[in-house]
Motif scaffolding. Structure first.
Motif, PDB file in Angstrom:
ATOM      1  N   SER A  60      48.943  27.243  50.147  1.00  0.00           N
ATOM      2  CA  SER A  60      47.857  28.210  50.051  1.00  0.00           C
ATOM      3  C   SER A  60      46.768  27.631  49.180  1.00  0.00           C
ATOM      4  O   SER A  60      47.032  26.802  48.290  1.00  0.00           O
ATOM      5  CB  SER A  60      48.357  29.532  49.473  1.00  0.00           C
ATOM      6  N   VAL A  61      45.546  28.053  49.435  1.00  0.00           N
ATOM      7  CA  VAL A  61      44.389  27.576  48.674  1.00  0.00           C
ATOM      8  C   VAL A  61      43.590  28.786  48.205  1.00  0.00           C
ATOM      9  O   VAL A  61      43.703  29.879  48.767  1.00  0.00           O
ATOM     10  CB  VAL A  61      43.500  26.657  49.545  1.00  0.00           C
ATOM     11  N   PRO A  62      42.763  28.619  47.177  1.00  0.00           N
ATOM     12  CA  PRO A  62      41.881  29.717  46.755  1.00  0.00           C
ATOM     13  C   PRO A  62      40.971  30.155  47.895  1.00  0.00           C
ATOM     14  O   PRO A  62      40.521  29.328  48.705  1.00  0.00           O
ATOM     15  CB  PRO A  62      41.092  29.106  45.591  1.00  0.00           C
ATOM     16  N   ASN A  63      40.719  31.428  47.964  1.00  0.00           N
ATOM     17  CA  ASN A  63      39.902  31.968  49.068  1.00  0.00           C
ATOM     18  C   ASN A  63      38.527  31.320  49.137  1.00  0.00           C
ATOM     19  O   ASN A  63      37.983  31.105  50.227  1.00  0.00           O
ATOM     20  CB  ASN A  63      39.758  33.480  48.907  1.00  0.00           C
ATOM     21  N   ASP A 106      45.589  37.303  50.333  1.00  0.00           N
ATOM     22  CA  ASP A 106      45.492  38.386  49.358  1.00  0.00           C
ATOM     23  C   ASP A 106      44.149  38.274  48.658  1.00  0.00           C
ATOM     24  O   ASP A 106      43.220  37.635  49.177  1.00  0.00           O
ATOM     25  CB  ASP A 106      46.675  38.358  48.381  1.00  0.00           C
ATOM     26  N   ASN A 107      44.030  38.849  47.477  1.00  0.00           N
ATOM     27  CA  ASN A 107      42.738  38.856  46.797  1.00  0.00           C
ATOM     28  C   ASN A 107      42.342  37.485  46.256  1.00  0.00           C
ATOM     29  O   ASN A 107      41.172  37.269  45.906  1.00  0.00           O
ATOM     30  CB  ASN A 107      42.759  39.865  45.652  1.00  0.00           C
ATOM     31  N   HIS A 108      43.287  36.555  46.155  1.00  0.00           N
ATOM     32  CA  HIS A 108      42.991  35.273  45.524  1.00  0.00           C
ATOM     33  C   HIS A 108      43.296  34.060  46.403  1.00  0.00           C
ATOM     34  O   HIS A 108      42.555  33.068  46.362  1.00  0.00           O
ATOM     35  CB  HIS A 108      43.782  35.145  44.211  1.00  0.00           C
ATOM     36  N   PHE A 109      44.350  34.115  47.194  1.00  0.00           N
ATOM     37  CA  PHE A 109      44.788  32.938  47.940  1.00  0.00           C
ATOM     38  C   PHE A 109      44.975  33.265  49.423  1.00  0.00           C
ATOM     39  O   PHE A 109      45.225  34.412  49.804  1.00  0.00           O
ATOM     40  CB  PHE A 109      46.099  32.390  47.366  1.00  0.00           C
ATOM     41  N   THR A 110      44.892  32.178  50.233  1.00  0.00           N
ATOM     42  CA  THR A 110      45.092  32.277  51.672  1.00  0.00           C
ATOM     43  C   THR A 110      46.064  31.192  52.116  1.00  0.00           C
ATOM     44  O   THR A 110      45.942  30.036  51.688  1.00  0.00           O
ATOM     45  CB  THR A 110      43.770  32.101  52.435  1.00  0.00           C
ATOM     46  N   GLU A 111      47.018  31.569  52.957  1.00  0.00           N
ATOM     47  CA  GLU A 111      47.957  30.592  53.491  1.00  0.00           C
ATOM     48  C   GLU A 111      47.257  29.649  54.475  1.00  0.00           C
ATOM     49  O   GLU A 111      46.406  30.083  55.265  1.00  0.00           O
ATOM     50  CB  GLU A 111      49.111  31.285  54.219  1.00  0.00           C
ATOM     51  N   ILE A 112      47.642  28.379  54.433  1.00  0.00           N
ATOM     52  CA  ILE A 112      47.150  27.382  55.379  1.00  0.00           C
ATOM     53  C   ILE A 112      48.331  26.941  56.227  1.00  0.00           C
ATOM     54  O   ILE A 112      49.310  26.385  55.711  1.00  0.00           O
ATOM     55  CB  ILE A 112      46.534  26.170  54.661  1.00  0.00           C
ATOM     56  N   LEU A 113      48.254  27.189  57.541  1.00  0.00           N
ATOM     57  CA  LEU A 113      49.388  26.941  58.422  1.00  0.00           C
ATOM     58  C   LEU A 113      49.379  25.547  59.050  1.00  0.00           C
ATOM     59  O   LEU A 113      50.300  25.200  59.769  1.00  0.00           O
ATOM     60  CB  LEU A 113      49.428  28.020  59.522  1.00  0.00           C
ATOM     61  N   ASN A 114      48.320  24.747  58.783  1.00  0.00           N
ATOM     62  CA  ASN A 114      48.249  23.406  59.365  1.00  0.00           C
ATOM     63  C   ASN A 114      49.196  22.441  58.658  1.00  0.00           C
ATOM     64  O   ASN A 114      49.268  22.405  57.425  1.00  0.00           O
ATOM     65  CB  ASN A 114      46.824  22.854  59.252  1.00  0.00           C
ATOM     66  N   ALA A 115      49.899  21.613  59.428  1.00  0.00           N
ATOM     67  CA  ALA A 115      50.766  20.596  58.839  1.00  0.00           C
ATOM     68  C   ALA A 115      49.944  19.423  58.308  1.00  0.00           C
ATOM     69  O   ALA A 115      50.440  18.617  57.513  1.00  0.00           O
ATOM     70  CB  ALA A 115      51.778  20.109  59.870  1.00  0.00           C
ATOM     71  N   GLU A 116      48.663  19.311  58.711  1.00  0.00           N
ATOM     72  CA  GLU A 116      47.833  18.175  58.299  1.00  0.00           C
ATOM     73  C   GLU A 116      47.535  18.193  56.810  1.00  0.00           C
ATOM     74  O   GLU A 116      47.330  17.142  56.186  1.00  0.00           O
ATOM     75  CB  GLU A 116      46.531  18.185  59.105  1.00  0.00           C
ATOM     76  N   LEU A 117      47.490  19.366  56.211  1.00  0.00           N
ATOM     77  CA  LEU A 117      47.179  19.484  54.787  1.00  0.00           C
ATOM     78  C   LEU A 117      48.440  19.230  53.968  1.00  0.00           C
ATOM     79  O   LEU A 117      49.499  19.812  54.227  1.00  0.00           O
ATOM     80  CB  LEU A 117      46.626  20.881  54.490  1.00  0.00           C
ATOM     81  N   LYS A 118      48.296  18.363  52.955  1.00  0.00           N
ATOM     82  CA  LYS A 118      49.440  18.023  52.098  1.00  0.00           C
ATOM     83  C   LYS A 118      49.243  18.627  50.716  1.00  0.00           C
ATOM     84  O   LYS A 118      48.110  18.930  50.303  1.00  0.00           O
ATOM     85  CB  LYS A 118      49.595  16.508  52.002  1.00  0.00           C
ATOM     86  N   GLU A 119      50.338  18.763  50.001  1.00  0.00           N
ATOM     87  CA  GLU A 119      50.305  19.391  48.685  1.00  0.00           C
ATOM     88  C   GLU A 119      49.479  18.583  47.684  1.00  0.00           C
ATOM     89  O   GLU A 119      48.901  19.130  46.742  1.00  0.00           O
ATOM     90  CB  GLU A 119      51.734  19.568  48.178  1.00  0.00           C
ATOM     91  N   THR A 120      49.387  17.278  47.884  1.00  0.00           N
ATOM     92  CA  THR A 120      48.665  16.403  46.956  1.00  0.00           C
ATOM     93  C   THR A 120      47.183  16.252  47.283  1.00  0.00           C
ATOM     94  O   THR A 120      46.449  15.584  46.543  1.00  0.00           O
ATOM     95  CB  THR A 120      49.320  15.013  46.964  1.00  0.00           C
ATOM     96  N   ASP A 121      46.747  16.874  48.393  1.00  0.00           N
ATOM     97  CA  ASP A 121      45.338  16.747  48.786  1.00  0.00           C
ATOM     98  C   ASP A 121      44.449  17.468  47.788  1.00  0.00           C
ATOM     99  O   ASP A 121      44.796  18.529  47.255  1.00  0.00           O
ATOM    100  CB  ASP A 121      45.106  17.318  50.184  1.00  0.00           C
ATOM    101  N   GLN A 122      43.261  16.871  47.534  1.00  0.00           N
ATOM    102  CA  GLN A 122      42.254  17.494  46.691  1.00  0.00           C
ATOM    103  C   GLN A 122      41.282  18.277  47.582  1.00  0.00           C
ATOM    104  O   GLN A 122      40.699  17.728  48.513  1.00  0.00           O
ATOM    105  CB  GLN A 122      41.501  16.434  45.879  1.00  0.00           C
ATOM    106  N   VAL A 123      41.111  19.561  47.249  1.00  0.00           N
ATOM    107  CA  VAL A 123      40.295  20.459  48.073  1.00  0.00           C
ATOM    108  C   VAL A 123      39.064  20.873  47.282  1.00  0.00           C
ATOM    109  O   VAL A 123      39.154  21.207  46.089  1.00  0.00           O
ATOM    110  CB  VAL A 123      41.107  21.702  48.487  1.00  0.00           C
ATOM    111  N   ILE A 124      37.911  20.837  47.926  1.00  0.00           N
ATOM    112  CA  ILE A 124      36.668  21.266  47.274  1.00  0.00           C
ATOM    113  C   ILE A 124      36.642  22.789  47.214  1.00  0.00           C
ATOM    114  O   ILE A 124      36.771  23.462  48.240  1.00  0.00           O
ATOM    115  CB  ILE A 124      35.443  20.737  48.029  1.00  0.00           C
ATOM    116  N   ILE A 125      36.506  23.319  45.998  1.00  0.00           N
ATOM    117  CA  ILE A 125      36.445  24.769  45.818  1.00  0.00           C
ATOM    118  C   ILE A 125      35.009  25.192  45.564  1.00  0.00           C
ATOM    119  O   ILE A 125      34.488  26.083  46.229  1.00  0.00           O
ATOM    120  CB  ILE A 125      37.359  25.207  44.661  1.00  0.00           C
ATOM    121  N   GLN A 126      34.340  24.560  44.621  1.00  0.00           N
ATOM    122  CA  GLN A 126      32.950  24.866  44.330  1.00  0.00           C
ATOM    123  C   GLN A 126      32.059  23.759  44.871  1.00  0.00           C
ATOM    124  O   GLN A 126      32.414  22.573  44.797  1.00  0.00           O
ATOM    125  CB  GLN A 126      32.739  25.014  42.823  1.00  0.00           C
TER     126      GLN A 126
END
Length: 281
Positions: A211-214, A245-265
């Motif tokens: 899951s990642v921040p909304n 939910d109010n803070h996080f969203t599940e990501i169902l893609n297998a392409e995304l890994k736990e160690t990936d860096q995601v741009i939030i801002q």
């Protein structure tokens, strides 16, 4: 029906006369058969002719009475049918919620006049059907018999534990939502048509998903995406979202890994292939 008229015809003057002539004919016939010297064949034949003539007249009278009776019966059935049409029977049990006519108003026949007005509006409140639109992110985890807690702002003391009665499965193309229906018992008729309800659905959970921040999720033309940074270079990844939910969203893609860096801002300033300096939040 015919026997009824035969009996009535027998009590008529023609019927009484026929009975008398029949009796005379039968007596003369017996006398002639036993003692032909006391009467003649001509007398027997005359009595027989008189009897048959009266019998024919009685048949005509009976048929006439029968025809008159059938005509009156048809008129009676037509009147009964008109009276039947005066009784309005609802197709189902319910409550009249609106009236479109007043006493003395002329009612048009809806069978022959397509522009005729309705007379009443009837609604069924037992049970009452609650309809809601579930967003795409939750559509895959809502099934029939999913538990639901329902409350109404206008009925603060009433809480309802229910289950999902039926789901549409398909999504609305315009809103990307799925239609869900919940049937609620309403014997006391407290729930009224048109009320707003608060519904809490017990959603299922996906195991072993990230899951990642909304605020990290972007959306263009109904396609959700993330910007992932690898060695200072931005990569756009289209994603399929799950529960939110109010803070996080599940990501169902297998392409995304736990160690990936995601741009939030700053994702509004990013683009696929851009070079960036990473600053962990």
């Amino acid at each position: 029906m015919y026997n009824l008229y035969s009996k009535n015809a027998a009590n008529s003057p023609i019927g009484t006369d026929l009975a008398g002539k029949k009796s005379i004919y039968e007596r003369l016939k017996k006398v002639y058969e036993k003692t032909p010297q006391l009467t003649t064949v001509a007398d027997v034949d005359k009595a027989k002719a008189d009897y048959e003539t009266s019998n024919a007249m009685l048949t005509v009278e009976t048929n006439k009475s029968e025809a008159e009776y059938q005509s009156l019966l048809a008129q009676l059935k037509a009147i009964d049918l008109q009276i039947f049409y005066l009784n309005i029977k609802a197709p189902f049990s319910g409550v009249i919620t609106n009236r479109f006519i007043d006493k003395g108003a002329v009612i048009q026949n809806g069978l022959t006049n397509s522009s005729s007005m309705p007379m009443f509006e009837l609604q069924s409140f037992i049970p009452i059907r609650l309809t809601l639109d579930v967003p795409e992110a939750d559509a895959t985890v809502i099934t029939q018999n999913t538990k639901a807690a329902v409350s109404f702002p206008e009925l603060p003391a009433a809480k309802y534990d229910a289950i999902v009665s039926r789901i549409a499965y398909g999504l609305d193309e315009a809103t990307k939502t799925m239609k869900v229906e919940i049937d609620l018992p309403n014997k006391d008729l407290k729930i009224r048509n048109g009320m707003y309800a608060k519904v809490f659905l017990q959603r299922g959970r996906h195991k072993n998903v990230l899951s990642v921040p909304n605020e990290a999720i972007g959306n263009v033309q109904r396609q959700s995406f993330l910007y992932v940074v690898n060695e200072g270079k931005v990569k756009k990844i289209n994603i399929q979202t799950g529960i939110q939910d109010n803070h996080f969203t599940e990501i169902l893609n297998a392409e995304l890994k736990e160690t990936d860096q995601v741009i939030i801002q700053g994702k509004e300033l990013s683009s696929d292939g851009a070079m960036v300096n990473v600053k962990n939040k």
